[in-house]
Design a protein around this motif. Sequence first.
Motif, PDB file in Angstrom:
ATOM      1  N   UNK A 181     -35.424 202.036  35.376  1.00 38.29           N
ATOM      2  CA  UNK A 181     -36.639 201.430  35.930  1.00 38.29           C
ATOM      3  C   UNK A 181     -37.799 202.408  36.048  1.00 38.29           C
ATOM      4  N   UNK A 182     -37.604 203.671  35.706  1.00 43.37           N
ATOM      5  CA  UNK A 182     -38.682 204.632  35.821  1.00 43.37           C
ATOM      6  C   UNK A 182     -38.654 205.385  37.138  1.00 43.37           C
ATOM      7  N   UNK A 183     -39.679 206.213  37.366  1.00 46.38           N
ATOM      8  CA  UNK A 183     -39.682 207.130  38.507  1.00 46.38           C
ATOM      9  C   UNK A 183     -40.382 206.582  39.745  1.00 46.38           C
ATOM     10  N   UNK A 184     -41.043 205.425  39.649  1.00 50.43           N
ATOM     11  CA  UNK A 184     -41.738 204.853  40.801  1.00 50.43           C
ATOM     12  C   UNK A 184     -40.719 204.518  41.884  1.00 50.43           C
ATOM     13  N   UNK A 185     -40.879 205.090  43.076  1.00 54.80           N
ATOM     14  CA  UNK A 185     -39.890 204.904  44.132  1.00 54.80           C
ATOM     15  C   UNK A 185     -39.837 203.471  44.655  1.00 54.80           C
ATOM     16  N   UNK A 186     -40.879 202.689  44.450  1.00 51.92           N
ATOM     17  CA  UNK A 186     -40.806 201.275  44.841  1.00 51.92           C
ATOM     18  C   UNK A 186     -39.736 200.554  44.025  1.00 51.92           C
ATOM     19  N   UNK A 187     -39.690 200.867  42.743  1.00 52.15           N
ATOM     20  CA  UNK A 187     -38.682 200.245  41.880  1.00 52.15           C
ATOM     21  C   UNK A 187     -37.312 200.879  42.084  1.00 52.15           C
ATOM     22  N   UNK A 188     -37.278 202.196  42.211  1.00 54.03           N
ATOM     23  CA  UNK A 188     -35.994 202.881  42.363  1.00 54.03           C
ATOM     24  C   UNK A 188     -35.296 202.437  43.643  1.00 54.03           C
ATOM     25  N   UNK A 189     -36.044 202.321  44.740  1.00 53.86           N
ATOM     26  CA  UNK A 189     -35.436 201.923  46.010  1.00 53.86           C
ATOM     27  C   UNK A 189     -35.076 200.439  46.051  1.00 53.86           C
ATOM     28  N   UNK A 190     -35.623 199.653  45.133  1.00 52.84           N
ATOM     29  CA  UNK A 190     -35.204 198.249  45.037  1.00 52.84           C
ATOM     30  C   UNK A 190     -33.875 198.115  44.304  1.00 52.84           C
ATOM     31  N   UNK A 191     -33.631 199.006  43.340  1.00 59.92           N
ATOM     32  CA  UNK A 191     -32.465 198.876  42.465  1.00 59.92           C
ATOM     33  C   UNK A 191     -31.308 199.765  42.910  1.00 59.92           C
ATOM     34  N   UNK A 192     -31.609 200.987  43.358  1.00 58.08           N
ATOM     35  CA  UNK A 192     -30.553 201.968  43.644  1.00 58.08           C
ATOM     36  C   UNK A 192     -29.535 201.492  44.681  1.00 58.08           C
ATOM     37  N   UNK A 193     -29.942 200.873  45.801  1.00 60.13           N
ATOM     38  CA  UNK A 193     -28.916 200.425  46.757  1.00 60.13           C
ATOM     39  C   UNK A 193     -27.939 199.409  46.170  1.00 60.13           C
ATOM     40  N   UNK A 194     -28.433 198.475  45.353  1.00 57.76           N
ATOM     41  CA  UNK A 194     -27.541 197.494  44.725  1.00 57.76           C
ATOM     42  C   UNK A 194     -26.591 198.175  43.751  1.00 57.76           C
ATOM     43  N   UNK A 195     -27.122 199.126  42.972  1.00 54.22           N
ATOM     44  CA  UNK A 195     -26.273 199.851  42.030  1.00 54.22           C
ATOM     45  C   UNK A 195     -25.227 200.671  42.769  1.00 54.22           C
ATOM     46  N   UNK A 196     -25.634 201.339  43.840  1.00 56.04           N
ATOM     47  CA  UNK A 196     -24.687 202.134  44.619  1.00 56.04           C
ATOM     48  C   UNK A 196     -23.608 201.294  45.265  1.00 56.04           C
ATOM     49  N   UNK A 197     -23.979 200.098  45.731  1.00 58.51           N
ATOM     50  CA  UNK A 197     -22.992 199.211  46.349  1.00 58.51           C
ATOM     51  C   UNK A 197     -21.928 198.787  45.335  1.00 58.51           C
ATOM     52  N   UNK A 198     -22.372 198.358  44.161  1.00 61.59           N
ATOM     53  CA  UNK A 198     -21.415 197.958  43.110  1.00 61.59           C
ATOM     54  C   UNK A 198     -20.539 199.136  42.699  1.00 61.59           C
ATOM     55  N   UNK A 199     -21.159 200.287  42.546  1.00 59.97           N
ATOM     56  CA  UNK A 199     -20.426 201.467  42.084  1.00 59.97           C
ATOM     57  C   UNK A 199     -19.302 201.836  43.053  1.00 59.97           C
TER      58      UNK A 199
END
Length: 351
Positions: A288-306
């Motif tokens: 999703x790129x380096x913008x933290x608005x996008x990273x913080x929207x996606x990273x928690x969901x990815x971390x939960x699944x992982x």
Amino acid sequence: MRPARPPSSRRSTAAACAVLAVALAFSVVCGVALGPVGVPFDDVVRHLHAAVTGGVVEAAEAGHYRIVWDIRLPRVLLAAVVGAGLSAVGVAVQAMVRNALADPYVLGISSGASVGATAVATTGLFASLGVYALSTAAFLSALAAMALVYLVAGRGGLTPLRLVLTGTALAYGFSAIAMLLVFQSPRGEAARAAMFWLLGSLGGVTWASVPVAAAVVVAGTAYLTARAGHLNALAMGDETATTLGVDVARTRRALFLVTAAMTGVLVAVSGAVGFVGLMLPHLVRLVVGADHRRVLAVAPLAGACFLIWVDVVARLLAAPEELPLGVITAALGVPCFVVLMRRRGYVFGGR
């Protein structure tokens, strides 16, 4: 004034979140179904529906119902909470200290928590609290570590270098104390339990562990998301952030307190699960790129699944024994970082 994001970036972020939300629901069902004692998927769905709606479960299915609702579901949900929290904290800490190798544990909080947890396992501290003794001691010692790091690093201002150096130095000291407690323990089983916890474990999780951790992660992640613009500025350097109107000292102090508190709670309920907060932010930036608005929207969901799937592997790989979560995350994280280092188009930190 905040620049508008391109429609394509908004759509890609929304699509990634939608896919991960579906994947998370699927992962929860799989995490409950899979284990040393397998439960059919349709039974899992039926038992969960009965538990939520107050339906009746036949006596012959009481055993599977207890496995689904009382044992595995709280464990799977806590794995999702811990994975989401560590990923969000990892994103924030990497921006806060401007270090691509930073993770939630670089501030020394987890090593501080390990002292309290090890003391419980080896000396019986807080024995009157029963099953809550370990998590209580870990959280209290994490708070003490947070206060100590703040006092030491804050004397000259919470600069990235002071935070990293102070956290790293104190982490070595805390780890030495924990290892001394393990070494001097006369009970071999207690020492083994302490070492198992130090590598991360969700064994013995009950429903009581989930609400507090979930509330802290939701509130902390919401705060970090609201400060995503400030994280973007901090990642570009203090001088640039100041020219953009960010109060660097105040922002970094607030971020330190929030991320340290989140880390303390997560370590208290799961131990020190490595590589999640270090690896997931980099992988998400690739998408999703380096913008933290996008990273913080996606990273928690990815971390939960992982982390749900890491826990499934930890339960199945050496069944009926369990492996520490940190063993699995390290086995996955090291090759992942080797691949990232060999990518010419990727710069750690997303710059």
